[in-house]
Enzyme design. Structure first.
Site, PDB file in Angstrom:
ATOM      1  N   LYS A 102      -0.242  -0.972   1.159  1.00  0.00           N
ATOM      2  CA  LYS A 102       0.527  -2.001   0.431  1.00  0.00           C
ATOM      3  C   LYS A 102       1.262  -1.378  -0.754  1.00  0.00           C
ATOM      4  O   LYS A 102       2.372  -1.798  -1.097  1.00  0.00           O
ATOM      5  CB  LYS A 102      -0.375  -3.135  -0.058  1.00  0.00           C
ATOM      6  CG  LYS A 102      -1.238  -3.786   1.024  1.00  0.00           C
ATOM      7  CD  LYS A 102      -0.463  -4.278   2.214  1.00  0.00           C
ATOM      8  CE  LYS A 102      -1.228  -3.994   3.494  1.00  0.00           C
ATOM      9  NZ  LYS A 102      -0.453  -3.934   4.715  1.00  0.00           N
ATOM     10  N   ARG A 140       4.231  -4.557  14.246  1.00  0.00           N
ATOM     11  CA  ARG A 140       3.872  -4.825  15.651  1.00  0.00           C
ATOM     12  C   ARG A 140       4.540  -6.110  16.105  1.00  0.00           C
ATOM     13  O   ARG A 140       5.140  -6.822  15.307  1.00  0.00           O
ATOM     14  CB  ARG A 140       2.352  -5.012  15.736  1.00  0.00           C
ATOM     15  CG  ARG A 140       1.892  -6.165  14.841  1.00  0.00           C
ATOM     16  CD  ARG A 140       0.511  -6.681  15.141  1.00  0.00           C
ATOM     17  NE  ARG A 140       0.301  -7.960  14.487  1.00  0.00           N
ATOM     18  CZ  ARG A 140      -0.095  -8.132  13.233  1.00  0.00           C
ATOM     19  NH1 ARG A 140      -0.343  -7.079  12.468  1.00  0.00           N
ATOM     20  NH2 ARG A 140      -0.246  -9.340  12.731  1.00  0.00           N
TER      21      ARG A 140
END
Ligand code: MV4
Length: 500
Positions: free
Chosen positions: A121, A297
């Site tokens: 992150k 994804r």
């Protein structure tokens, strides 16, 4: 890189509905498929659907669907030239993406490097900050000095959120509402992150209370082109598990959609992204948006985007993996109508959504105009307890949001599942709730509005089976078994409808 390679055979490194969904698109493109499966999935539909299937180990994922070495070996042995990871399992593992490429195979997804950057992150925030993407106020570097961290927290104002850099999807977050508890919460966050991810880096952000979760579907090719396919609204969740998703969002104006879409494209550009990806934002009550994270994804909820844009995202993933340029520019992509997905889980909403394992004694799917059902089960099958308890995704598409809601309710009423408890009744509750219907909801919807009592007696197997049994009995003399069954299933939906 950048050279065209035709894919002739794809190994699908996944199971269930998503494995089937990928194989269907492959088949339409004339591409052969190889399934891998665990001992728990011998009779699974994805195994039957594939051209070839190979058992790769015992039921636990760690011994089967997560075994990179075995999966790559099967791909080589069976002359596959590409691997599609689906979602979950190995889909966001940069070591797997790299190992696939190192074995001379195509990974149908982004580069290992993109996965790595967005998997952290902090690295993600650093990358996107260069592209003027709005970030939640806070510190974009790891906390290594408590007093400095407290100074920053005081500056941005409590409540603040401590997040693990290696976390994501809500894992490793801690809310701190006042300075007095900052030290102890920080200590906990670091030790949790260390044990859960093997990386104790944490950072702080302003805690946005009651945000909406809006994500953008983006797509990049290997030639530097990036487009977006609009947003999905995913605010109806419980414990970071999405239950209902829709596209488009009821709150975005065309201007806001344009601004967020451009920000999403910039996020993708910041890490040289290609393939399908999702950029997650939160939206506060004043409609300010902030980048949260990027999922590298295909997402569970991708069908709502397919329904409103008419694009097959899996086919596009395959073409982009072959090295083809994107076949359209941003201005060629349009949306039409409204789509809602409900996730049907083998969970009991009346009992704190505990997983309910069992057998699909009755399993009758809804049908008709505008309904798409992605599942991996048939009547008589049981839901293995080793994996995600999702039975199906039901996606309804109609001209307007109101019509999509009505279609979803009709489809839920037609859906017949007995043998285990499901989230269908809960999804109907949401569809009928005023806050959902008016579009005035946020990520606290379930907490604020849902009480298990609302479903007592509606969702229970015994009562549904009883209704069915009574009706079948009434027709027993009639010797028309088929008619008895039809009437029985209709009476189940009437039964449920009348009680809800
Ligand atoms: C936040 C937030 C409020 N403020 N960050 C949860 C999942 C992960 N992607 C980040 N999440 C959140 N980050 C700040 N600064 C609230 C959440 C959050 C949330 C976000 C999206 C969807 C559902 C959520 C439920 C609870 C909290």
């Amino acid at each position: 890189m950048n050279k065209m390679t035709r894919i002739n055979k794809i190994l699908v490194a996944n199971r269930g509905e998503i494995a089937l969904r990928i194989m269907r698109s492959a088949r339409e493109l004339g591409i052969h498929t190889v399934a891998v499966y665990s001992e728990a999935d011998r009779n699974a539909l994805h195994v039957r659907y594939a051209d070839e299937a190979v058992c790769i180990g015992p039921p636990p994922s760690s011994e089967s669907y997560l075994r990179m070495d075995k999966i790559i070996q099967v791909a080589k042995d069976h002359d596959a030239d590409a691997i599609h990871p689906g979602y979950g399992f190995l889909s966001e593992n940069e070591d797997f993406a790299q190992a696939v490429e190192d074995a001379g195979l195509i990974f149908i997804g982004p580069s290992a490097k993109s996965i790595e950057v967005m998997g952290s992150k902090l690295a993600a925030k650093e990358a996107v900050a260069q592209f003027n993407v709005p970030l939640v106020p806070g510190a974009s570097k790891p906390i290594d000095d408590i007093s400095e961290a407290k100074r920053i927290a005081a500056e941005i104002g409590y409540p603040v959120l401590i997040k693990a850099s290696a976390g994501g999807g809500g894992k490793g977050m801690r809310i701190v509402d006042r300075e007095e508890i900052f030290d102890e919460q920080l200590e906990r966050a670091i030790s949790e992150a260390t044990s859960a991810f093997g990386d104790g880096s944490v950072f702080i952000e302003k805690f946005v209370t009651q945000p909406r979760h809006i994500e953008f579907q983006i797509f990049g090719d290997q030639h530097g082109n990036v487009v977006h396919f609009f947003e999905r609204e995913c605010s109806i969740q419980r414990r970071h598990q999405k239950v209902i998703e829709e596209a488009p969002s009821a709150v975005l104006t065309p201007d806001l959609r344009k601004a967020m879409g451009e920000a999403a494209i910039n996020v993708a550009r910041s890490c040289g992204y290609y393939g399908a990806g999702t950029v997650e934002f939160i939206l506060d009550e004043k409609l300010n948006f902030y980048f949260l994270e990027m999922n590298t994804r295909l997402q569970v909820e991708h069908p709502v985007t397919e329904m409103i844009t008419g694009v097959d995202l899996v086919k596009l993933q395959i073409r982009v993996a072959e090295g083809e340029p994107l076949p359209f520019r941003q201005e060629d992509i349009t949306m039409h109508g409204h789509a809602i997905e409900v996730r049907v889980y083998a969970e009991d909403p009346a009992n704190n959504f505990l997983p309910d394992i069992g057998t699909l004694q009755t399993y009758i799917r809804p049908q008709g105009n505008g309904i798409r059902l992605d599942d991996g089960f048939e009547q008589g099958m049981s839901i293995p307890f080793y994996y995600d308890p999702m039975i199906a995704k039901m996606i309804c598409h109609a001209e307007t949001r109101e019509l999509a809601i009505e279609k979803t309710i009709r489809a839920i009423d037609e859906y017949q599942i007995t043998g285990l408890e499901t989230t269908l009744g809960f999804c109907k509750f949401v569809m009928q709730h005023d806050a959902f219907r008016t579009g005035k909801f946020d990520t606290k919807f379930v907490e604020k509005f849902f009480k298990p009592e609302y479903l007592k007696g509606i969702n229970s197997n015994e009562e549904v089976s009883l209704a069915a049994a009574l009706t079948v009995h009434a027709f027993a003399n009639n010797k028309n078994q088929q008619q008895a069954e039809v009437v029985a299933s209709r009476s189940i939906s009437n039964w449920k409808r009348n009680r809800l």
